[in-house]
Design an enzyme around this catalytic site. Sequence first.
Site, PDB file in Angstrom:
ATOM      1  N   THR A  99      -2.805   3.147   6.706  1.00 55.49           N
ATOM      2  CA  THR A  99      -2.043   4.131   5.942  1.00 55.49           C
ATOM      3  C   THR A  99      -0.804   4.587   6.715  1.00 55.49           C
ATOM      4  OG1 THR A  99      -2.131   6.447   5.210  1.00 55.49           O
ATOM      5  CG2 THR A  99      -3.730   5.808   6.864  1.00 55.49           C
ATOM      6  N   ASP A 100       0.200   5.036   5.968  1.00 53.67           N
ATOM      7  CA  ASP A 100       1.402   5.591   6.630  1.00 53.67           C
ATOM      8  C   ASP A 100       1.065   6.846   7.436  1.00 53.67           C
ATOM      9  OD1 ASP A 100       0.987   7.328   4.474  1.00 53.67           O
ATOM     10  OD2 ASP A 100       2.987   7.094   3.613  1.00 53.67           O
ATOM     11  N   GLU A 101      -0.080   7.479   7.112  1.00 53.94           N
ATOM     12  CA  GLU A 101      -0.411   8.751   7.771  1.00 53.94           C
ATOM     13  C   GLU A 101      -0.676   8.596   9.257  1.00 53.94           C
ATOM     14  OE1 GLU A 101      -2.953  11.497   5.811  1.00 53.94           O
ATOM     15  OE2 GLU A 101      -2.188  10.998   3.828  1.00 53.94           O
TER      16      GLU A 101
ATOM     17  N   TYR B 271      -8.667  12.698   9.219  1.00 50.92           N
ATOM     18  CA  TYR B 271      -8.625  11.433   8.458  1.00 50.92           C
ATOM     19  C   TYR B 271      -7.668  10.442   9.121  1.00 50.92           C
ATOM     20  CZ  TYR B 271      -6.720   8.124   5.059  1.00 50.92           C
ATOM     21  OH  TYR B 271      -6.262   6.975   4.459  1.00 50.92           O
TER      22      TYR B 271
ATOM     23  N   LYS C  63      -8.259   6.727  10.974  1.00 49.28           N
ATOM     24  CA  LYS C  63      -7.602   5.471  10.557  1.00 49.28           C
ATOM     25  C   LYS C  63      -6.800   4.890  11.736  1.00 49.28           C
ATOM     26  CE  LYS C  63      -7.457   3.854   6.904  1.00 49.28           C
ATOM     27  NZ  LYS C  63      -8.357   2.862   6.232  1.00 49.28           N
TER      28      LYS C  63
HETATM   29  P1  NAD Z   1     -11.372   5.643  -2.315  1.00 51.30           P
HETATM   30  O1  NAD Z   1     -11.867   6.877  -1.632  1.00 51.30           O
HETATM   31  O2  NAD Z   1     -11.011   5.703  -3.740  1.00 51.30           O
HETATM   32  O3  NAD Z   1     -12.466   4.472  -2.169  1.00 51.30           O
HETATM   33  C1  NAD Z   1     -13.134   4.200  -0.975  1.00 51.30           C
HETATM   34  C2  NAD Z   1     -14.252   3.222  -1.286  1.00 51.30           C
HETATM   35  O4  NAD Z   1     -14.925   2.901  -0.056  1.00 51.30           O
HETATM   36  C3  NAD Z   1     -15.323   3.787  -2.230  1.00 51.30           C
HETATM   37  O5  NAD Z   1     -15.657   2.827  -3.202  1.00 51.30           O
HETATM   38  C4  NAD Z   1     -16.493   4.062  -1.321  1.00 51.30           C
HETATM   39  O6  NAD Z   1     -17.755   3.975  -1.969  1.00 51.30           O
HETATM   40  C5  NAD Z   1     -16.329   2.963  -0.278  1.00 51.30           C
HETATM   41  N1  NAD Z   1     -16.984   3.287   1.005  1.00 51.30           N
HETATM   42  C6  NAD Z   1     -16.889   4.443   1.705  1.00 51.30           C
HETATM   43  N2  NAD Z   1     -17.639   4.360   2.828  1.00 51.30           N
HETATM   44  C7  NAD Z   1     -18.179   3.111   2.845  1.00 51.30           C
HETATM   45  C8  NAD Z   1     -19.030   2.424   3.753  1.00 51.30           C
HETATM   46  N3  NAD Z   1     -19.485   3.005   4.876  1.00 51.30           N
HETATM   47  N4  NAD Z   1     -19.395   1.166   3.466  1.00 51.30           N
HETATM   48  C9  NAD Z   1     -18.965   0.556   2.318  1.00 51.30           C
HETATM   49  N5  NAD Z   1     -18.172   1.172   1.422  1.00 51.30           N
HETATM   50  C10 NAD Z   1     -17.781   2.432   1.686  1.00 51.30           C
HETATM   51  O7  NAD Z   1     -10.175   5.123  -1.419  1.00 51.30           O
HETATM   52  P2  NAD Z   1      -8.758   4.515  -1.818  1.00 51.30           P
HETATM   53  O8  NAD Z   1      -7.826   5.610  -2.096  1.00 51.30           O
HETATM   54  O9  NAD Z   1      -8.976   3.447  -2.792  1.00 51.30           O
HETATM   55  O10 NAD Z   1      -8.329   3.880  -0.404  1.00 51.30           O
HETATM   56  C11 NAD Z   1      -8.728   2.566  -0.038  1.00 51.30           C
HETATM   57  C12 NAD Z   1      -8.169   2.234   1.326  1.00 51.30           C
HETATM   58  O11 NAD Z   1      -6.744   2.320   1.301  1.00 51.30           O
HETATM   59  C13 NAD Z   1      -8.619   3.177   2.432  1.00 51.30           C
HETATM   60  O12 NAD Z   1      -8.843   2.437   3.596  1.00 51.30           O
HETATM   61  C14 NAD Z   1      -7.440   4.123   2.620  1.00 51.30           C
HETATM   62  O13 NAD Z   1      -7.400   4.635   3.941  1.00 51.30           O
HETATM   63  C15 NAD Z   1      -6.288   3.209   2.324  1.00 51.30           C
HETATM   64  N6  NAD Z   1      -5.074   3.842   1.795  1.00 51.30           N
HETATM   65  C16 NAD Z   1      -5.146   4.667   0.711  1.00 51.30           C
HETATM   66  C17 NAD Z   1      -3.964   5.201   0.180  1.00 51.30           C
HETATM   67  C18 NAD Z   1      -3.993   6.097  -1.042  1.00 51.30           C
HETATM   68  O14 NAD Z   1      -2.940   6.622  -1.422  1.00 51.30           O
HETATM   69  N7  NAD Z   1      -5.120   6.312  -1.711  1.00 51.30           N
HETATM   70  C19 NAD Z   1      -2.736   4.889   0.762  1.00 51.30           C
HETATM   71  C20 NAD Z   1      -2.712   4.053   1.888  1.00 51.30           C
HETATM   72  C21 NAD Z   1      -3.884   3.537   2.381  1.00 51.30           C
HETATM   73  O1  DAU Z   2      -0.090   8.484   2.504  1.00 55.44           O
HETATM   74  C1  DAU Z   2      -1.222   7.706   2.282  1.00 55.44           C
HETATM   75  C2  DAU Z   2      -2.403   8.631   2.088  1.00 55.44           C
HETATM   76  O2  DAU Z   2      -2.210   9.261   0.827  1.00 55.44           O
HETATM   77  C3  DAU Z   2      -3.749   7.917   2.129  1.00 55.44           C
HETATM   78  O3  DAU Z   2      -3.942   7.374   3.398  1.00 55.44           O
HETATM   79  C4  DAU Z   2      -4.881   8.905   1.796  1.00 55.44           C
HETATM   80  O4  DAU Z   2      -6.121   8.222   1.734  1.00 55.44           O
HETATM   81  C5  DAU Z   2      -4.578   9.525   0.443  1.00 55.44           C
HETATM   82  O5  DAU Z   2      -5.565  10.493   0.133  1.00 55.44           O
HETATM   83  C6  DAU Z   2      -3.200  10.183   0.451  1.00 55.44           C
HETATM   84  O6  DAU Z   2      -3.185  11.317   1.350  1.00 55.44           O
HETATM   85  P1  DAU Z   2      -2.405  12.667   0.964  1.00 55.44           P
HETATM   86  O7  DAU Z   2      -2.965  13.776   1.745  1.00 55.44           O
HETATM   87  O8  DAU Z   2      -0.936  12.469   1.008  1.00 55.44           O
HETATM   88  O9  DAU Z   2      -2.829  12.746  -0.599  1.00 55.44           O
HETATM   89  P2  DAU Z   2      -3.276  13.965  -1.515  1.00 55.44           P
HETATM   90  O10 DAU Z   2      -3.306  13.428  -2.899  1.00 55.44           O
HETATM   91  O11 DAU Z   2      -4.481  14.660  -1.001  1.00 55.44           O
HETATM   92  O12 DAU Z   2      -2.041  14.954  -1.370  1.00 55.44           O
HETATM   93  C7  DAU Z   2      -0.722  14.550  -1.717  1.00 55.44           C
HETATM   94  C8  DAU Z   2       0.207  15.738  -1.476  1.00 55.44           C
HETATM   95  O13 DAU Z   2      -0.113  16.760  -2.421  1.00 55.44           O
HETATM   96  C9  DAU Z   2       0.046  16.384  -0.111  1.00 55.44           C
HETATM   97  O14 DAU Z   2       1.308  16.841   0.319  1.00 55.44           O
HETATM   98  C10 DAU Z   2      -0.882  17.558  -0.358  1.00 55.44           C
HETATM   99  C11 DAU Z   2      -0.508  17.973  -1.765  1.00 55.44           C
HETATM  100  N1  DAU Z   2      -1.594  18.564  -2.581  1.00 55.44           N
HETATM  101  C12 DAU Z   2      -2.780  17.903  -2.656  1.00 55.44           C
HETATM  102  C13 DAU Z   2      -3.818  18.407  -3.411  1.00 55.44           C
HETATM  103  C14 DAU Z   2      -5.146  17.684  -3.490  1.00 55.44           C
HETATM  104  C15 DAU Z   2      -1.376  19.751  -3.281  1.00 55.44           C
HETATM  105  O15 DAU Z   2      -0.282  20.335  -3.215  1.00 55.44           O
HETATM  106  N2  DAU Z   2      -2.398  20.241  -4.029  1.00 55.44           N
HETATM  107  C16 DAU Z   2      -3.623  19.648  -4.109  1.00 55.44           C
HETATM  108  O16 DAU Z   2      -4.536  20.186  -4.787  1.00 55.44           O
END
Ligand code: NAD
Ligand code: DAU
Length: 338
Positions: A127-129, A152, A156
Amino acid sequence: MNILVTGGAGFIGSNFVRFVLKRDQNVSVTNLDKLTYAGNLENLFDVEEKFSERYNFHHGDICDKLLVKRLLKENDIDCIVNFAAETHVDRSIIDSDAFIRTNVIGTKALLDAALDADLRLFIQISTDEVYGSLGQDGKFCEESGIDPNSPYSASKAAADHLSRAYFKTYKLPVIITRCSNNYGPYQFPEKLIPLLITNAIENKPLPIYGAGKNIRDWIYADDHSSAIEMILNSGIPGEVYNIGGDCELENLTVAEMVLDLLAKPRSLITFVKDRPGHDLRYAMDFTKLKTELGWSPAMRFETGLKQTIDWYLKNQDWVARVFTKEYLDYYEQNYGSR
Ligand code: NAD
Ligand code: DAU
């Protein structure tokens, strides 16, 4: 190509499994997922139906090295794409145990299991984070320092370091991808965009942290999938690839767009207590992926947001089902009633 996808029942994983099976008849997918609160087999009903010959599911944990070794062997796997993770920053602030277990120990277990297999590629989805937070200017590039601010992102980053170390030490063919914020169908509605949409549909307040000035770089989930597909086919082991949407927006702007598209009043926006350690801004420089592999995001944000809103409108029964008693209890305990 036989791919082991971990976390394929989650948001990005399920979109990726559908994407890659549709696109390439020579791909088979084994999906290993623990089915935490964020994993949902409903996300893959159509995949099970349409691609039963090339898709199979295993309920299990990536920390279970023996299970992973068995799946690699039985399914003749040549590539692993590790999506499995605990992913919600707010949850990691409340309790990071599960984040360390899955994101760090789980990734290490997968890397260990992969050492015994004859793998062509192991893609660690990061992730970019991990880069931390930007000020008003500049973008993260692959050489930017690793500077995570939340439990988190720290978990990562640890997984990234392990992945890199397995490439350097054992020559395991690992690639790390770092993507910005995804949105699209099947996202659990605790993350910003689906939370805004589902609350707005129900005329509930839209909680915005702080002043809503934090900036995220939004990418449609299918664009993330197309980047991973390209990296699977042409990426170079040992490299890191940034993936971004070229779409920086303040959270407040996103909330206003959602309300306008649903014809709901902006008075639903409610400013709430800020997230501790809240990263101000993310923006990705993905020149490397663009110039070396020819990838760019295709979806315009307005169009992708409209499609996402339509999906949540059409799938309100899905939303009702993911709000399980366990989730609602967790929500109430930490944020009050929904
Ligand atoms: P999500 O939370 O929707 O899904 C995570 C999945 O992993 C779920 O299906 C969960 O059951 C499974 N899981 C959790 N623990 C596990 C374990 N121990 N063994 C097997 N399966 C397990 O997540 P997402 O948003 O789809 O993110 C997927 C990946 O992409 C993550 O690695 C996250 O860090 C990365 N990522 C997410 C974002 C975003 O914006 N959501 C951005 C950049 C990177
Ligand atoms: O940048 C990639 C990441 O994006 C992934 O690695 C993470 O798994 C994914 O959850 C996401 O992280 P963020 O913290 O950026 O996402 P979130 O949707 O939780 O929040 C997005 C922005 O919105 C952040 O600035 C916090 C804000 N926010 C979030 C929630 C849940 C609010 O203002 N109100 C809210 O209720």
